[in-house]
Scaffold this motif. Structure first.
Motif, PDB file in Angstrom:
ATOM      1  N   PRO A 129      41.094  52.836  41.968  1.00  0.00           N
ATOM      2  CA  PRO A 129      41.522  51.760  41.153  1.00  0.00           C
ATOM      3  C   PRO A 129      41.950  52.355  39.782  1.00  0.00           C
ATOM      4  CG  PRO A 129      39.028  51.435  41.478  1.00  0.00           C
ATOM      5  CD  PRO A 129      39.471  52.524  42.159  1.00  0.00           C
ATOM      6  N   ASP A 130      42.962  51.649  39.223  1.00  0.00           N
ATOM      7  CA  ASP A 130      43.355  51.979  37.974  1.00  0.00           C
ATOM      8  C   ASP A 130      42.197  51.748  36.726  1.00  0.00           C
ATOM      9  OD1 ASP A 130      45.890  52.803  36.239  1.00  0.00           O
ATOM     10  OD2 ASP A 130      45.082  51.281  35.151  1.00  0.00           O
ATOM     11  N   ILE A 150      43.447  37.719  34.253  1.00  0.00           N
ATOM     12  CA  ILE A 150      44.839  37.444  34.469  1.00  0.00           C
ATOM     13  C   ILE A 150      45.567  38.709  33.850  1.00  0.00           C
ATOM     14  CG2 ILE A 150      46.623  36.168  33.480  1.00  0.00           C
ATOM     15  CD1 ILE A 150      44.701  33.787  33.384  1.00  0.00           C
ATOM     16  N   GLN A 151      45.092  39.243  32.828  1.00  0.00           N
ATOM     17  CA  GLN A 151      45.788  40.550  32.677  1.00  0.00           C
ATOM     18  C   GLN A 151      45.486  41.658  33.592  1.00  0.00           C
ATOM     19  OE1 GLN A 151      47.736  40.909  29.783  1.00  0.00           O
ATOM     20  NE2 GLN A 151      47.376  38.945  29.237  1.00  0.00           N
ATOM     21  N   ALA A 152      44.469  41.825  34.315  1.00  0.00           N
ATOM     22  CA  ALA A 152      44.299  42.859  35.053  1.00  0.00           C
ATOM     23  C   ALA A 152      45.233  42.576  36.253  1.00  0.00           C
ATOM     24  CB  ALA A 152      42.622  42.619  35.692  1.00  0.00           C
ATOM     25  N   ILE A 153      45.336  41.348  36.639  1.00  0.00           N
ATOM     26  CA  ILE A 153      46.435  40.918  37.772  1.00  0.00           C
ATOM     27  C   ILE A 153      47.757  41.476  37.254  1.00  0.00           C
ATOM     28  CG2 ILE A 153      47.453  39.128  38.866  1.00  0.00           C
ATOM     29  CD1 ILE A 153      44.811  37.822  38.920  1.00  0.00           C
ATOM     30  N   LYS A 154      48.155  41.108  35.936  1.00  0.00           N
ATOM     31  CA  LYS A 154      49.434  41.596  35.650  1.00  0.00           C
ATOM     32  C   LYS A 154      49.699  43.221  35.668  1.00  0.00           C
ATOM     33  CE  LYS A 154      50.444  37.518  32.427  1.00  0.00           C
ATOM     34  NZ  LYS A 154      50.713  37.117  31.072  1.00  0.00           N
ATOM     35  N   LEU A 155      48.699  43.837  35.238  1.00  0.00           N
ATOM     36  CA  LEU A 155      48.652  45.316  35.051  1.00  0.00           C
ATOM     37  C   LEU A 155      48.570  45.827  36.436  1.00  0.00           C
ATOM     38  CD1 LEU A 155      48.717  47.764  33.535  1.00  0.00           C
ATOM     39  CD2 LEU A 155      46.196  47.792  33.446  1.00  0.00           C
ATOM     40  N   ALA A 156      47.982  45.165  37.413  1.00  0.00           N
ATOM     41  CA  ALA A 156      47.973  45.958  38.875  1.00  0.00           C
ATOM     42  C   ALA A 156      49.339  45.464  39.375  1.00  0.00           C
ATOM     43  CB  ALA A 156      46.937  44.938  39.658  1.00  0.00           C
ATOM     44  N   ARG A 157      50.154  44.486  38.898  1.00  0.00           N
ATOM     45  CA  ARG A 157      51.359  44.264  39.737  1.00  0.00           C
ATOM     46  C   ARG A 157      52.339  45.536  39.069  1.00  0.00           C
ATOM     47  NH1 ARG A 157      53.847  38.631  39.220  1.00  0.00           N
ATOM     48  NH2 ARG A 157      55.109  39.691  40.782  1.00  0.00           N
ATOM     49  N   GLU A 158      52.243  45.891  37.705  1.00  0.00           N
ATOM     50  CA  GLU A 158      52.898  46.746  37.009  1.00  0.00           C
ATOM     51  C   GLU A 158      52.766  48.090  37.822  1.00  0.00           C
ATOM     52  OE1 GLU A 158      52.613  46.808  33.001  1.00  0.00           O
ATOM     53  OE2 GLU A 158      53.214  44.541  32.773  1.00  0.00           O
ATOM     54  N   VAL A 159      51.536  48.520  37.777  1.00  0.00           N
ATOM     55  CA  VAL A 159      50.908  49.828  38.253  1.00  0.00           C
ATOM     56  C   VAL A 159      51.209  50.175  39.682  1.00  0.00           C
ATOM     57  CG1 VAL A 159      48.920  51.206  38.534  1.00  0.00           C
ATOM     58  CG2 VAL A 159      49.256  50.025  36.363  1.00  0.00           C
ATOM     59  N   TYR A 160      51.051  49.047  40.541  1.00  0.00           N
ATOM     60  CA  TYR A 160      51.065  49.266  41.805  1.00  0.00           C
ATOM     61  C   TYR A 160      52.173  48.627  42.878  1.00  0.00           C
ATOM     62  CZ  TYR A 160      46.076  50.898  41.732  1.00  0.00           C
ATOM     63  OH  TYR A 160      44.929  51.431  40.943  1.00  0.00           O
ATOM     64  N   LEU A 207      52.233  38.805  43.574  1.00  0.00           N
ATOM     65  CA  LEU A 207      51.228  38.296  42.756  1.00  0.00           C
ATOM     66  C   LEU A 207      50.121  37.819  43.508  1.00  0.00           C
ATOM     67  CD1 LEU A 207      50.555  36.677  40.004  1.00  0.00           C
ATOM     68  CD2 LEU A 207      51.353  34.836  40.905  1.00  0.00           C
ATOM     69  N   ILE A 208      50.552  37.646  44.709  1.00  0.00           N
ATOM     70  CA  ILE A 208      49.320  37.248  45.611  1.00  0.00           C
ATOM     71  C   ILE A 208      48.452  38.597  45.903  1.00  0.00           C
ATOM     72  CG2 ILE A 208      48.507  36.639  47.971  1.00  0.00           C
ATOM     73  CD1 ILE A 208      50.768  34.654  47.911  1.00  0.00           C
ATOM     74  N   GLU A 209      48.972  39.703  46.292  1.00  0.00           N
ATOM     75  CA  GLU A 209      48.359  41.127  46.475  1.00  0.00           C
ATOM     76  C   GLU A 209      47.768  41.387  45.187  1.00  0.00           C
ATOM     77  OE1 GLU A 209      51.781  43.139  49.600  1.00  0.00           O
ATOM     78  OE2 GLU A 209      52.068  43.053  47.314  1.00  0.00           O
ATOM     79  N   ALA A 210      48.241  41.307  44.004  1.00  0.00           N
ATOM     80  CA  ALA A 210      47.670  41.783  43.012  1.00  0.00           C
ATOM     81  C   ALA A 210      46.166  40.880  42.902  1.00  0.00           C
ATOM     82  CB  ALA A 210      48.292  41.691  41.505  1.00  0.00           C
ATOM     83  N   LYS A 211      46.312  39.344  43.118  1.00  0.00           N
ATOM     84  CA  LYS A 211      45.126  38.730  42.830  1.00  0.00           C
ATOM     85  C   LYS A 211      44.139  39.012  43.839  1.00  0.00           C
ATOM     86  CE  LYS A 211      43.437  34.066  42.357  1.00  0.00           C
ATOM     87  NZ  LYS A 211      42.074  34.774  42.498  1.00  0.00           N
ATOM     88  N   ARG A 238      39.024  41.660  44.966  1.00  0.00           N
ATOM     89  CA  ARG A 238      38.412  42.758  45.597  1.00  0.00           C
ATOM     90  C   ARG A 238      37.499  43.470  44.735  1.00  0.00           C
ATOM     91  NH1 ARG A 238      42.161  43.845  49.275  1.00  0.00           N
ATOM     92  NH2 ARG A 238      43.075  45.672  47.818  1.00  0.00           N
ATOM     93  N   LEU A 239      38.133  44.120  43.645  1.00  0.00           N
ATOM     94  CA  LEU A 239      37.535  44.841  42.744  1.00  0.00           C
ATOM     95  C   LEU A 239      36.295  44.043  41.957  1.00  0.00           C
ATOM     96  CD1 LEU A 239      40.401  46.780  40.957  1.00  0.00           C
ATOM     97  CD2 LEU A 239      38.892  47.624  42.481  1.00  0.00           C
ATOM     98  N   LYS A 240      36.321  42.825  41.883  1.00  0.00           N
ATOM     99  CA  LYS A 240      35.484  41.990  41.210  1.00  0.00           C
ATOM    100  C   LYS A 240      34.298  42.055  41.908  1.00  0.00           C
ATOM    101  CE  LYS A 240      38.020  38.486  38.797  1.00  0.00           C
ATOM    102  NZ  LYS A 240      38.088  37.112  38.725  1.00  0.00           N
ATOM    103  N   LYS A 241      34.311  41.985  43.418  1.00  0.00           N
ATOM    104  CA  LYS A 241      33.294  41.736  44.187  1.00  0.00           C
ATOM    105  C   LYS A 241      32.689  42.979  44.386  1.00  0.00           C
ATOM    106  CE  LYS A 241      34.032  41.612  48.561  1.00  0.00           C
ATOM    107  NZ  LYS A 241      34.597  41.217  50.003  1.00  0.00           N
ATOM    108  N   ASP A 242      33.329  44.260  44.361  1.00  0.00           N
ATOM    109  CA  ASP A 242      32.611  45.287  44.283  1.00  0.00           C
ATOM    110  C   ASP A 242      32.028  45.893  43.096  1.00  0.00           C
ATOM    111  OD1 ASP A 242      33.859  45.695  46.860  1.00  0.00           O
ATOM    112  OD2 ASP A 242      35.295  46.730  46.376  1.00  0.00           O
TER     113      ASP A 242
END
Length: 89
Positions: free
Chosen positions: A47-48, A61-71, A75-79, A84-88
């Motif tokens: 993970p980034d 929300i910012q993490a989702i936005k960044l995940a969309r940019e990085v990977y 929107l659904i995939e980033a969420k 999943r990262l939160k759960k881990d």
């Protein structure tokens, strides 16, 4: 008479379009299957760090936005990724 002809032509075009769509769906399913087979043995990307930091700060929300940019996620995939990262954590 013209109305009946128009309805028949429209129905024929509709069936042709449905046939093409089904062929496209089958082709996409085959490509997805091939892609899954090719990538099943690849290690998952770590993970980034910035995404993880944003999650830790409660900035999902910012993490989702960044995940969309990085990977390049949708929107659904980033969420789903952020959840999943939160759960881990």
């Amino acid at each position: 008479m013209q109305t009946i002809l128009l309805v028949v032509v429209m129905a024929g075009l509709g069936f042709m379009i449905l046939g093409k769509l089904e062929a496209i769906e089958r082709r996409l399913a085959r490509q997805q299957s091939i892609l899954d087979q090719l990538t099943q043995d690849l290690p998952e990307m770590p993970p980034d760090k910035e995404v993880v930091a944003l999650i830790a700060e409660g900035e999902s929300i910012q993490a989702i936005k960044l995940a969309r940019e990085v990977y390049g996620f949708s929107l659904i995939e980033a969420k789903q990724y952020v959840d999943r990262l939160k759960k881990d954590m």
